[in-house]
Design an enzyme around this catalytic site. Structure first.
Site, PDB file in Angstrom:
ATOM      1  N   ASP A   1      27.514 115.812 131.387  1.00 49.35           N
ATOM      2  CA  ASP A   1      27.161 117.240 131.336  1.00 49.35           C
ATOM      3  C   ASP A   1      27.299 117.781 129.917  1.00 49.35           C
ATOM      4  O   ASP A   1      26.429 118.518 129.436  1.00 49.35           O
ATOM      5  CB  ASP A   1      28.059 118.022 132.297  1.00 49.35           C
TER       6      ASP A   1
ATOM      7  N   LYS B   1      24.425 119.211 127.149  1.00 43.12           N
ATOM      8  CA  LYS B   1      24.534 120.515 126.483  1.00 43.12           C
ATOM      9  C   LYS B   1      24.376 120.397 124.973  1.00 43.12           C
ATOM     10  O   LYS B   1      23.644 121.173 124.348  1.00 43.12           O
ATOM     11  CB  LYS B   1      25.866 121.176 126.830  1.00 43.12           C
TER      12      LYS B   1
END
Length: 815
Positions: A678, A682
């Site tokens: 994750d 980003k």
């Protein structure tokens, strides 16, 4: 003298006719009246249908005839006192017998001549007017019936006869100058030729009849009574926010009625225009409403646009070729052949190069027109000087109308840009020298969107309606809907944004409501919806074709992320917190950004990084202003920050991860957060938004999870593995304490290289005191060299993520 006309809905049944009689009685106390009435609702269509059936040897025309007879006998039974019914029934029955004779003749001959068609079609008004006149005489004895055919004389052009105004005006004047009755009831639509044959004045001709009577008797006003409160700024059946127009000029009303404002039959205005007789459009069912006044009085109005109208079922014919350039008479030949075939031209536009000319006609005439045009220009076509006529069907003309448009600059530009922003393709444009209207030809499927978009732009105080199609209503989705419900009134009053949720979907169910889903009970409505299907969701969204449509993705689903392009290509904006699309292959990311620009459809994903923090928005402004990002350091996982800030000897790593999930800080699959995937997504998005080309595999991921944890395939096994490897996590915590530092999962980009991983953060770092679920980003740029630009705040949680999505929606509303 005042002339009143009551349309089909006003005289649809006995109950409505009683309302009409009440209006007439009230009006008759102050003025003598001429009252023109239409056929009972639906009767004219029944008559035409019966005549066509009879001419094709279809015996069911008898059923139509019986239905017509019964409809009128029922009206008599309800309206007329039994003691006064006899003579009227004899008269009506005699005329229905005449109608049957005509229909039987059509059946026997197997044909329907124009003359017979007019005679049959006119029975509706003839029957209704006699019934209404008899009903009126019960409360107003000083009233009478007059057959319009004795007053209005026409040529023998059956179907749409032309009025002989010299003869007609004299007959009307002579009749009304000698009449003693307070009220005269007349049938609309019908007239008679010199030979006494019944003629008709065209569908909607009852309005025209009333105008002819008003002109002939020099009435003080003409009142058209219908089922709406006047002329509207747009068709209220299509544009819910349409407003009644209080005052309008004859010319503006003529333009609007020509372009489809069905409340007024276009030829109606002409007879009263020269006589300067004002026309009122009134509502039979709300007689106290102001209505619309049509006159020659000019009005000073801030808004130069009086209304928006349209004509459906249009075909565009294009004749083009070098053989037209500089050749006199080409246009004459074109319009001459159309006239010879009785084809009405509604729209004309010609290029200044004379290379082509476009005309708009009804769809029904398109094939006949093409054949006739190609035959007329067959020599030029054979010599390749002119191309065969090009036909495009299923189009629509939309027109802005206003007397004062000529005094305002930029209206055309506003019209075109408003349509363009909503992916409404303009096929042709026409604007007269009077500048009283601007007309465009568009696809018929876009008419609802076009009318609503233009009405919103020119009439609704610049209030923009945003139509949301939301996929994903879990923790974040539920908060998002709650925030919309809470802020709806504020947005409308203060930001002029009206947010409507048109569709909702979760993994099981989906629900659509074109008028907007009630946000009070959306959960119940969703549960009662149809089975969820991504392709069906896309299809329904496209088919609704609403203005200012926004697809909102609040999932973490790969399949959903893969469909953004289908929305963007339809000029449907995309707002998403799903990081998968923007962290997918660079070509896909680049393509989505390109589609967004090409189709003028915003693609916003602020919540991809930092939830509700304005990280991406700030970065965009830096790049747009000419700055260059050289280095990025960041703690980008609110969930991991929460986990490592709360992990302690008394609070196990397993338990903290569980709690993070309960509070909505982690993805549904917590391994996505803990594996570093994750965070890698980003930082990749920030790198790409900074202008660099990079793929996911280019980012070094230094995972702190044991391999066994990484290899699990479901949440149950994953959490079991966390318990099994508790010593591994405890060792990391102990090492951090030994170094007098704190554990932070950091993403970095420097000199074209990127990495993510767990780091021991010393006390002097600004990352050390990052508490709770906060995120922090440091941008080192050409302008921020020694001291970085820092953005810091809550970077996880349903409420802040929902607010970030909401902020993106509002950004689109403010465009």
């Amino acid at each position: 003298m005042i002339v009143l006309k009551f349309g089909g809905t006003s005289v649809a049944n006995a109950q409505n006719i009683q309302k009409v009689i009440a209006i007439i009685n009230q009006k008759a106390t102050n003025h003598p009246l001429a009252v023109v009435v239409s056929a009972l609702s639906g009767v004219t269509d029944m008559l035409i249908n019966a005549s066509k059936k009879a001419a094709t040897k279809d015996e069911s025309y008898q059923n139509n005839l019986e239905e017509i007879k019964q409809k009128h006998f029922d009206a008599i039974a309800e309206l007329i006192d039994p003691s006064h019914q006899n003579q009227l029934l004899i008269r009506i029955n005699s005329q229905i017998n005449q109608l049957q004779t005509l229909l039987d003749g059509c059946f026997l001959l197997g044909e329907l001549s124009p003359r017979t068609a007019d005679a049959i079609a006119g029975f509706g008004e003839l029957l209704s007017s006699q019934i209404i006149a008899s009903a009126l005489q019960q409360s107003l004895p000083n009233s009478t019936f007059k057959d319009s055919r004795e007053l209005i004389k026409t040529n023998a052009n059956f179907g749409k006869a032309s009025v002989d105004f010299n003869t007609t005006n004299k007959r009307i004047g002579d009749y009304f100058s000698g009449i003693k009755s307070q009220v005269v009831v007349l049938p609309g639509f019908i007239a008679s030729s010199e030979n006494g044959n019944t003629t008709t004045l065209g569908r909607g001709g009852s309005d025209y009849t009333a105008a002819i009577i008003a002109n002939g008797c020099n009435a003080s006003s003409l009142e058209i009574w219908t089922d709406v409160n006047g002329m509207f700024t747009a068709n209220p059946r299509i544009v819910k926010q349409a407003q009644p127009i209080e005052t309008i000029s004859y010319q503006e009303a003529m333009e609007l009625s020509h372009f489809g404002a069905k409340v007024l039959y276009p030829p109606t205005i002409q007879p009263v225009l020269k006589a300067n007789i004002p026309i009122w459009i009134k509502n039979t069912f709300e007689p106290e409403a102001f209505g619309t006044l049509i006159s020659n009085q000019s009005e000073t109005n801030i808004n130069p646009i009086k209304g928006i109208s349209h004509i459906d079922n249009i075909a565009l014919l294009t004749l083009e070729g070098s053989g037209m350039v500089g050749v006199a008479g080409s246009s004459k030949r074109l319009f001459e052949v159309l006239s010879q075939h009785a084809i009405n031209v509604i729209f004309i536009t010609q290029a200044s190069s004379e290379h082509s000319i476009c005309i708009g006609i009804l769809n029904a005439d398109a094939d006949k027109a093409k054949e006739a045009i190609d035959k007329t220009f067959e020599l030029e076509i054979a010599q390749n000087k002119i191309d065969p006529c090009i036909v495009e069907k299923d189009l629509c003309i939309v027109a802005l109308v206003g007397e004062n448009m000529k005094n305002h600059q930029g209206l055309s530009g506003k019209m075109f840009s408003t349509l363009g922003k909503n992916n409404v393709n303009i096929r042709a444009i026409a604007q007269g020298a009077s500048e009283r209207n601007i007309s465009v030809v568009i696809n018929e499927k876009d008419v609802k969107k076009a009318l609503n978009t233009l009405h919103e732009r020119f009439f609704e105080d610049n209030t923009k309606q945003l139509n949301l199609f939301v996929m994903g209503v879990g923790n974040v989705g539920e908060k998002f809907i709650d925030q919309i419900h809470q802020q709806k009134k504020f947005l409308k009053e203060n930001l002029k944004i009206n947010v409507q949720v048109i569709a909702l979907s979760n993994s099981r169910k989906m629900v659509f409501d074109e008028e907007g889903i009630s946000l009070k009970d959306w959960k119940v409505l969703l549960e009662q919806g149809e089975t969820a299907n991504v392709n069906a969701f896309i299809s329904k969204t496209k088919d609704l074709n609403l203005r200012n449509s926004i697809f909102v993705d609040i999932t973490a689903n790969y399949d959903v992320a893969a469909i953004y392009d289908q929305f963007l290509k339809q000029s449907i904006a995309v707002v998403t917190c799903n990081k998968i699309a923007c962290s997918s292959q660079y070509e896909n990311y680049k393509n989505l950004k390109s589609l967004s620009r090409k189709y003028n459809a915003p693609f916003l994903f602020e919540t991809n990084v930092g939830a509700g923090l304005p990280i991406i928005d700030t970065l965009k402004h830096l790049i747009a202003s000419g700055d260059k990002v050289n280095r990025i350091n960041a703690v980008l996982s609110g969930s991991l920050n929460f986990i490592f800030n709360n992990f302690s000897d008394s609070y196990s790593f397993h338990d903290v991860v569980k709690e993070a999930g309960v509070q909505g800080f982690t993805e549904p699959d917590p391994k996505i957060d803990l594996s570093g995937v994750d965070v890698a997504r980003k930082i990749l998005i920030l790198i790409r938004e900074s202008g660099y080309t990079m793929e996911m595999e280019d980012i070094e991921n230094r995972s702190f999870l044991p391999k066994e944890c990484m290899d699990t395939t479901n949440n149950e096994d994953f959490f079991a593995s966390l318990l099994k490897h508790a010593n591994h996590f405890n060792a990391l915590l102990a090492e951090a304490r030994a170094k007098d530092s704190r554990l932070k999962f950091v993403a970095s980009f420097d000199n074209g290289k990127a990495s993510v991983g767990l780091q021991f953060i010393a006390k002097e770092s600004p990352f050390y005191n990052l508490e709770g679920k906060d995120n922090i980003v440091e941008f080192y740029t050409d302008r921020y060299v020694d001291q970085p630009l820092i953005i810091k705040g809550a970077g996880a949680g349903a409420a802040v993520t929902a607010s970030g999505i909401f902020a993106d929606v509002i950004r689109i509303g403010n465009v």
